[in-house]
Enzyme design. Sequence first.
Site, PDB file in Angstrom:
ATOM      1  N   GLU A  13       6.176  -7.112  -7.215  1.00 32.08           N
ATOM      2  CA  GLU A  13       5.578  -7.024  -5.888  1.00 32.08           C
ATOM      3  C   GLU A  13       5.597  -8.357  -5.147  1.00 32.08           C
ATOM      4  O   GLU A  13       4.831  -8.565  -4.196  1.00 32.08           O
ATOM      5  CB  GLU A  13       4.153  -6.489  -6.002  1.00 32.08           C
ATOM      6  CG  GLU A  13       4.087  -5.080  -6.563  1.00 32.08           C
ATOM      7  CD  GLU A  13       2.676  -4.593  -6.792  1.00 32.08           C
ATOM      8  OE1 GLU A  13       1.948  -4.425  -5.812  1.00 32.08           O
ATOM      9  OE2 GLU A  13       2.307  -4.391  -7.962  1.00 32.08           O
ATOM     10  N   SER A 142       1.849  -0.923  -5.106  1.00 37.95           N
ATOM     11  CA  SER A 142       2.790  -0.812  -3.994  1.00 37.95           C
ATOM     12  C   SER A 142       3.763   0.356  -4.157  1.00 37.95           C
ATOM     13  O   SER A 142       4.831   0.369  -3.550  1.00 37.95           O
ATOM     14  CB  SER A 142       3.581  -2.124  -3.815  1.00 37.95           C
ATOM     15  OG  SER A 142       2.710  -3.183  -3.494  1.00 37.95           O
ATOM     16  N   TYR A 208       5.171   0.057   3.811  1.00 37.43           N
ATOM     17  CA  TYR A 208       5.503  -1.267   4.345  1.00 37.43           C
ATOM     18  C   TYR A 208       6.513  -1.281   5.491  1.00 37.43           C
ATOM     19  O   TYR A 208       6.729  -2.329   6.079  1.00 37.43           O
ATOM     20  CB  TYR A 208       6.001  -2.164   3.201  1.00 37.43           C
ATOM     21  CG  TYR A 208       4.928  -2.364   2.154  1.00 37.43           C
ATOM     22  CD1 TYR A 208       3.767  -3.065   2.446  1.00 37.43           C
ATOM     23  CD2 TYR A 208       5.046  -1.813   0.887  1.00 37.43           C
ATOM     24  CE1 TYR A 208       2.762  -3.231   1.508  1.00 37.43           C
ATOM     25  CE2 TYR A 208       4.049  -1.972  -0.069  1.00 37.43           C
ATOM     26  CZ  TYR A 208       2.921  -2.670   0.256  1.00 37.43           C
ATOM     27  OH  TYR A 208       1.925  -2.829  -0.684  1.00 37.43           O
ATOM     28  N   ARG A 246     -10.302  -1.547  -1.968  1.00 42.61           N
ATOM     29  CA  ARG A 246      -9.890  -0.330  -1.263  1.00 42.61           C
ATOM     30  C   ARG A 246      -9.758   0.795  -2.275  1.00 42.61           C
ATOM     31  O   ARG A 246      -9.062   0.639  -3.283  1.00 42.61           O
ATOM     32  CB  ARG A 246      -8.554  -0.548  -0.550  1.00 42.61           C
ATOM     33  CG  ARG A 246      -8.238   0.496   0.521  1.00 42.61           C
ATOM     34  CD  ARG A 246      -6.796   0.377   0.999  1.00 42.61           C
ATOM     35  NE  ARG A 246      -5.882   0.916  -0.004  1.00 42.61           N
ATOM     36  CZ  ARG A 246      -4.694   0.380  -0.309  1.00 42.61           C
ATOM     37  NH1 ARG A 246      -4.294  -0.733   0.285  1.00 42.61           N
ATOM     38  NH2 ARG A 246      -3.927   0.945  -1.221  1.00 42.61           N
ATOM     39  N   ASP A 248      -8.486   4.507  -3.040  1.00 46.78           N
ATOM     40  CA  ASP A 248      -7.559   5.528  -2.572  1.00 46.78           C
ATOM     41  C   ASP A 248      -7.966   6.886  -3.132  1.00 46.78           C
ATOM     42  O   ASP A 248      -8.231   7.025  -4.331  1.00 46.78           O
ATOM     43  CB  ASP A 248      -6.131   5.189  -3.000  1.00 46.78           C
ATOM     44  CG  ASP A 248      -5.618   3.917  -2.349  1.00 46.78           C
ATOM     45  OD1 ASP A 248      -6.168   3.523  -1.305  1.00 46.78           O
ATOM     46  OD2 ASP A 248      -4.674   3.309  -2.889  1.00 46.78           O
ATOM     47  N   GLU A 260      -7.001   5.596  -7.284  1.00 41.93           N
ATOM     48  CA  GLU A 260      -7.119   4.267  -7.884  1.00 41.93           C
ATOM     49  C   GLU A 260      -7.984   3.365  -7.014  1.00 41.93           C
ATOM     50  O   GLU A 260      -8.268   3.677  -5.861  1.00 41.93           O
ATOM     51  CB  GLU A 260      -5.749   3.628  -8.115  1.00 41.93           C
ATOM     52  CG  GLU A 260      -4.895   3.423  -6.889  1.00 41.93           C
ATOM     53  CD  GLU A 260      -3.538   2.824  -7.252  1.00 41.93           C
ATOM     54  OE1 GLU A 260      -3.480   1.602  -7.455  1.00 41.93           O
ATOM     55  OE2 GLU A 260      -2.567   3.581  -7.327  1.00 41.93           O
ATOM     56  N   ASN A 262      -8.121  -0.529  -5.625  1.00 41.11           N
ATOM     57  CA  ASN A 262      -7.282  -1.713  -5.398  1.00 41.11           C
ATOM     58  C   ASN A 262      -8.154  -2.937  -5.159  1.00 41.11           C
ATOM     59  O   ASN A 262      -8.915  -2.978  -4.181  1.00 41.11           O
ATOM     60  CB  ASN A 262      -6.381  -1.493  -4.179  1.00 41.11           C
ATOM     61  CG  ASN A 262      -5.415  -0.347  -4.366  1.00 41.11           C
ATOM     62  OD1 ASN A 262      -4.352  -0.513  -4.926  1.00 41.11           O
ATOM     63  ND2 ASN A 262      -5.811   0.844  -3.904  1.00 41.11           N
ATOM     64  N   GLY A 266      -3.112  -4.668   0.129  1.00 47.80           N
ATOM     65  CA  GLY A 266      -2.174  -5.348   1.014  1.00 47.80           C
ATOM     66  C   GLY A 266      -2.813  -5.779   2.323  1.00 47.80           C
ATOM     67  O   GLY A 266      -3.737  -5.147   2.832  1.00 47.80           O
TER      68      GLY A 266
END
Length: 303
Positions: A13, A142, A208, A246, A248, A260, A262, A266
């Site tokens: 990543e 990612s 992205y 964060r 999800d 998950e 995070n 990002g």
Amino acid sequence: MKVGVIMGGVSSEREVSLATGKEMMAHLDRAKYDVIPIDIKRKQDLLEQAQGIDIALLALHGSFGEDGTIQGTLETMGIPYTGCSLLSSGLCMDKDLSKRLLRYEGLHTPDWAVLRSMDDFRDGRLSSFGYPLVVKPNAGGSSIGVTLVRNEESLLEAVNTAFSFGEEVMVEEYIRGEEITCSILNGEHLPIVSIKPGAEFFDYTSKYEPGQSEEQIVTFERETAERILQAAEKSYIAMKCSVYARIDIMLKDGMPYILEVNTLPGMTQTSLLPRSAQAAGITFAGLLDAIIEGSLAVRNTSA
């Protein structure tokens, strides 16, 4: 205050991390901070380049970034860092351990199995799963190495791909529903973001590449909203998160399934956390201020 923006890294990543670091540097208030870019190409680079900074602003993703390794190194060096602790980072990076803890706390998460070798793949442990399935590295992010598998013929290739990115592979039940993400910043919920990827799932390109997914702030009727926020907060606490994270989620029939947590989400131009913060009236610069100030407070360090 000397802020070292730690980016790059040695994981798959790396490019995402560089984009996150670049975006952070573009928005840090230069009237408040002396910004020092630190591009990690080898693990030793941290020891050589981080000397003298007042705080490490972590822009890393993947191994030696989100897994607690760099957090432990910085603690040894006596340098405060942003975000979650060493323990929390390690727990969240291991998807299998995360899901075990989430299940223990009574939270919903898709059924799963972990493969540690191709022998595990062949022993029939996946026979109870139907299709489609999600196959991914057990420690990664990612959406790198992630495949949505719709039939048995594609499963072997997907498992081999995931093994190329790590020593363990997770095979997970696919939950069909509305994908959302909930961010928590210094103990406060930020607005919920709904994700509608242009691809079959929220893959690397969707995350992205601008315009490859539709992401917008979403509201729910009160009972569903409370259920979502409670699940996100319970996950945050169970995984011992601090400062920001964060979560999800896949929402199916009003029930949140945790995908998950995070610990270093990002922070690129297309990332979800800055978008959620903006909807709460927090600029990118203000978000970075809150992360830095919150991290210093958590680590009992004054600027």
